[in-house]
Design a protein around this motif. Structure first.
Motif, short mmCIF file in Angstrom:
data_model
loop_
_atom_site.label_atom_id
_atom_site.label_comp_id
_atom_site.label_asym_id
_atom_site.label_seq_id
_atom_site.Cartn_x
_atom_site.Cartn_y
_atom_site.Cartn_z
N ALA A 25 -10.58 -58.00 -53.16
CA ALA A 25 -10.39 -58.73 -51.90
C ALA A 25 -11.49 -58.35 -50.90
N MET A 26 -11.79 -57.07 -50.82
CA MET A 26 -12.85 -56.60 -49.93
C MET A 26 -14.20 -57.20 -50.31
N ALA A 27 -14.47 -57.24 -51.61
CA ALA A 27 -15.75 -57.77 -52.09
C ALA A 27 -15.88 -59.24 -51.77
N CYS A 28 -14.84 -60.01 -52.03
CA CYS A 28 -14.90 -61.45 -51.80
C CYS A 28 -14.95 -61.78 -50.31
N ALA A 29 -14.27 -60.99 -49.48
CA ALA A 29 -14.35 -61.20 -48.04
C ALA A 29 -15.77 -60.96 -47.54
N SER A 30 -16.45 -60.00 -48.14
CA SER A 30 -17.83 -59.71 -47.74
C SER A 30 -18.77 -60.85 -48.09
N GLU A 31 -18.36 -61.71 -49.04
CA GLU A 31 -19.15 -62.87 -49.43
C GLU A 31 -18.79 -64.11 -48.62
N GLY A 32 -17.83 -63.97 -47.70
CA GLY A 32 -17.42 -65.10 -46.88
C GLY A 32 -16.34 -65.96 -47.48
N LEU A 33 -15.75 -65.52 -48.58
CA LEU A 33 -14.67 -66.27 -49.20
C LEU A 33 -13.36 -66.05 -48.44
N HIS A 34 -12.41 -66.93 -48.63
CA HIS A 34 -11.08 -66.80 -48.04
C HIS A 34 -10.18 -66.12 -49.06
N VAL A 35 -9.45 -65.10 -48.60
CA VAL A 35 -8.67 -64.26 -49.52
C VAL A 35 -7.28 -64.00 -48.94
N ILE A 36 -6.28 -64.05 -49.80
CA ILE A 36 -4.95 -63.51 -49.49
C ILE A 36 -4.56 -62.60 -50.63
N LYS A 37 -4.32 -61.33 -50.32
CA LYS A 37 -3.92 -60.34 -51.34
C LYS A 37 -2.56 -59.76 -50.97
N SER A 38 -1.60 -59.93 -51.85
CA SER A 38 -0.27 -59.40 -51.59
C SER A 38 0.09 -58.38 -52.65
N GLU A 39 1.13 -57.62 -52.37
CA GLU A 39 1.54 -56.56 -53.30
C GLU A 39 3.06 -56.45 -53.29
N ALA A 40 3.61 -55.92 -54.36
CA ALA A 40 5.05 -55.72 -54.47
C ALA A 40 5.31 -54.47 -55.30
N TYR A 41 6.39 -53.80 -54.97
CA TYR A 41 6.74 -52.54 -55.64
C TYR A 41 8.20 -52.56 -56.02
N GLY A 42 8.54 -51.65 -56.92
CA GLY A 42 9.94 -51.37 -57.15
C GLY A 42 10.47 -50.53 -56.01
N PRO A 43 11.78 -50.31 -55.95
CA PRO A 43 12.38 -49.60 -54.82
C PRO A 43 12.27 -48.09 -54.89
N GLN A 44 11.65 -47.55 -55.96
CA GLN A 44 11.58 -46.11 -56.11
C GLN A 44 10.65 -45.49 -55.07
N ILE A 45 10.94 -44.25 -54.68
CA ILE A 45 10.06 -43.54 -53.77
C ILE A 45 8.72 -43.27 -54.43
N ARG A 46 8.75 -42.84 -55.70
CA ARG A 46 7.52 -42.61 -56.45
C ARG A 46 7.66 -43.25 -57.82
N GLY A 47 6.52 -43.73 -58.36
CA GLY A 47 6.53 -44.33 -59.68
C GLY A 47 7.13 -45.72 -59.65
N GLY A 48 7.61 -46.18 -60.82
CA GLY A 48 8.17 -47.52 -60.89
C GLY A 48 7.09 -48.57 -61.01
N GLU A 49 7.51 -49.83 -61.02
CA GLU A 49 6.59 -50.94 -61.23
C GLU A 49 5.86 -51.32 -59.95
N SER A 50 4.68 -51.87 -60.10
CA SER A 50 3.93 -52.39 -58.95
C SER A 50 3.10 -53.57 -59.41
N SER A 51 2.85 -54.47 -58.46
CA SER A 51 2.02 -55.63 -58.78
C SER A 51 1.14 -55.98 -57.60
N CYS A 52 0.06 -56.63 -57.90
CA CYS A 52 -0.88 -57.09 -56.88
C CYS A 52 -1.31 -58.50 -57.24
N THR A 53 -1.27 -59.40 -56.28
CA THR A 53 -1.67 -60.79 -56.51
C THR A 53 -2.76 -61.15 -55.52
#
Length: 567
Positions: A25-53
């Protein structure tokens, strides 16, 4: 020509899925592109699943992506926890760990990859950069920046992993993004934008307690406020935080706290204190799934009725809602302006989807006028004198002639406690009169789409982005669809919304609340004829999709009508 791409990376906490998204996202923003980056996690304090879109486009974008063009899966068991949120498109390229048995078989390109240990996320970036023709040198620069506090060997290891990912030979069909490099764009999260809004507005005191997904506001202000000679404290709980904010504001500071739903519940009593004592206070509520602990790491729009009505007694307050990352900056400044000018609590409703996603913003957008507190001159001073707009002169401790009595009791114009009905009625009217003045001055709403629409959509907060993109797709030919998006929810711009509702043949109310809180609230404020009003309300935990809005409109207006229009 491929002017837009989207992809997701899914793995366990610690495997760097979100870090990889931040880098690209940082790289593409530096090129002037439009970016939306979101993230999601499991409810655990540590570990568990994570995703980035990540969604990348050569044109402006306002919502999460729909069907994905690529999916990177470090673990199928982790992907299973996101499968109803991350939808691969028909020709999606799915890169999965060769050591893990495939758990998804419908993709056109199913690519086993021997992910290396340690830097698999950066290797995956190389795969995606090669597939989509992303700016390689910009990504390398972003890798160096991300790991700049690490040793040179760590940076070199990650750069080598990226190059190996670029060079990896797969059977996935390349689909390069078409774009022209322009001026770099700012990239930030909604929580960061709220912080910059607070600093721009002149915030000099923050008190808060860490709670997902608002914690970054506390973290960032703890770094920045001391640099400008201001104060930031972490309290033992949210009740203490709002108490400290009210105390600091009484002493003359522009003061704020940030929390999420459970913390806002604890603050309800103190909202009443700020209201009756007429002390400015700004509260940012980054909504998450509820009730109780609920889903701490996902968005929902189910704090609305609490924000508008919670606290015992008649408690005037203002409730604002931001629609995207850029809007989080402006809404925070508006919150301070209203709180300081009208001496009352202001609640800003954000949510996880806005607060923790990163989005490109134009640099020129960070401009907003700042209002300051109305202070008395100390002569013939009556702290709670009844005025036309409900706002009385205010002093801060130490001002000559500015001493007055105040507490949480009902009081007369001098601040002296009173239980007389006539005084209570008079002071209630005075405090509520502020809302009339605010509604006239702060006309914070947006209408988009066609005039005299066949269907009008009413939505708020993070639902606005998907609705905006849906309207662009729907408003072709003779079809007429429009939307009304209030950014001030209390006092609601009722007259303007009523005019909009009356102009529509049919209405669709949208919010991510299973109980349809927004619809309930609108019915208490304006006339919504049942015969022409439809409601799209569901639980949070999954972002509202553009396709979800389009399909609902298609159903309401009739697929045949839309097919003719879209041909």
């Amino acid at each position: 020509m491929n002017r837009e791409i989207s992809f997701s990376i899914v793995g366990s906490g610690g495997e760097g899925a979100v870090v990889a998204g931040d880098i690209v996202a940082m790289a593409c923003a530096s090129e002037g592109l439009h970016v939306i980056k979101s993230e999601a996690y499991g409810p655990q304090i540590r570990g568990g699943e994570s995703s980035c879109t990540v969604r990348i486009s050569s044109a402006p974008i306002f919502a999460q992506p729909g069907a994905l063009d690529a999916l990177v899966v470090f673990s199928w068991s982790d992907y299973e926890r996101f499968h109803d949120e991350l939808q691969p498109g028909a020709d999606c390229a799915v890169f999965y760990d060769a050591a893990d048995k495939p758990g998804y078989g419908a993709a056109a390109d199913l690519v086993p990859v021997p992910f290396m240990k340690g830097s698999k996320n950066i290797f995956a970036l190389g795969l995606l950069a090669s597939l989509f023709g992303l700016p390689l040198e910009a990504i390398r620069s972003a890798v160096r920046l991300r790991f700049s506090k690490k040793s040179a060997s760590v940076i070199e290891t990650n750069l080598r992993a990226f190059d190996e990912g670029v060079a990896f030979q797969s059977n996935a069909t390349p689909r390069p993004l078409t774009y022209t490099r322009t001026e770099p764009r700012l990239l930030m999260s909604g929580n960061e934008a709220s912080v910059y809004g607070a600093l721009h507005a002149g915030c000099t005191f923050f008190a808060g307690y860490p709670i997902t997904p608002s914690t970054e506001i506390l973290q960032l202000l703890s770094q920045w406020l001391p640099k400008v000679g201001a104060s930031c404290i972490q309290t033992e709980d949210e009740l203490s935080a709002i108490g400290a904010v009210i105390g600091a504001s009484f002493a003359g500071a522009k003061a704020m706290t940030a929390t999420s739903g459970p913390g806002l519940s604890l603050m309800a009593e103190m909202v009443g204190l700020a209201s009756i004592a007429e002390v400015p206070a700004v509260i940012i509520d980054v909504q998450r799934g509820g009730p109780s602990t609920g889903i701490p790491t996902k968005s929902e729009q189910s704090d609305l009725l609490h924000a508008v009505f919670a606290s015992h007694g008649d408690t005037p307050r203002v409730v604002l809602a931001c629609c995207d990352v850029e809007d989080a900056f402006h809404t925070t400044v508006d919150a301070f302006n209203i709180a300081e000018e009208y001496q009352l609590p202001v609640i800003v409703l954000s949510d996880q989807l806005i607060a923790q996603r990163r989005e490109t913003i134009e640099r020129a957008s960070f401009k907003h006028d700042v209002q300051h507190r109305r202070l008395a001159d100390g002569k013939s001073f009556q702290r709670y004198v009844d005025t036309e707009d409900g706002v009385s002169p205010m002093t801060i401790p130490g001002m000559d002639g500015g001493m007055y009595q105040t507490n949480g009791l009902e009081h007369d114009e001098l601040g002296r406690p009173s239980s007389m009905f006539s005084i209570h009625e008079k002071m209630n009217a005075k405090r509520y009169r502020k809302l009339t003045s605010i509604a006239k001055k702060y006309r914070l709403y947006q209408t988009i789409g066609r005039e005299r629409p066949d269907l009008g959509i009413v939505c708020w907060g993070s639902s606005a982005g998907p609705v905006r993109e849906a309207l662009d797709a729907l408003n072709v030919g003779d079809l007429r669809v429009a939307a009304f998006i209030p950014k001030i929810l209390a006092p609601l711009p009722a007259a303007e919304l009523q005019t909009f509702a009356d102009s529509c043949e049919r209405l669709l109310v949208i919010d991510l609340s299973y109980a349809g809180q927004f619809h309930q609230y609108l019915r208490s404020q304006i006339d919504l004829p049942r015969a022409k009003t439809n409601v799209l309300s569901r639980s949070g935990g999954k972002a509202l999709a553009v396709s979800e809005v389009i399909s609902t409109v298609r159903h309401l207006l009739g697929a045949e009508m839309l097919e003719e229009t879209l041909v």
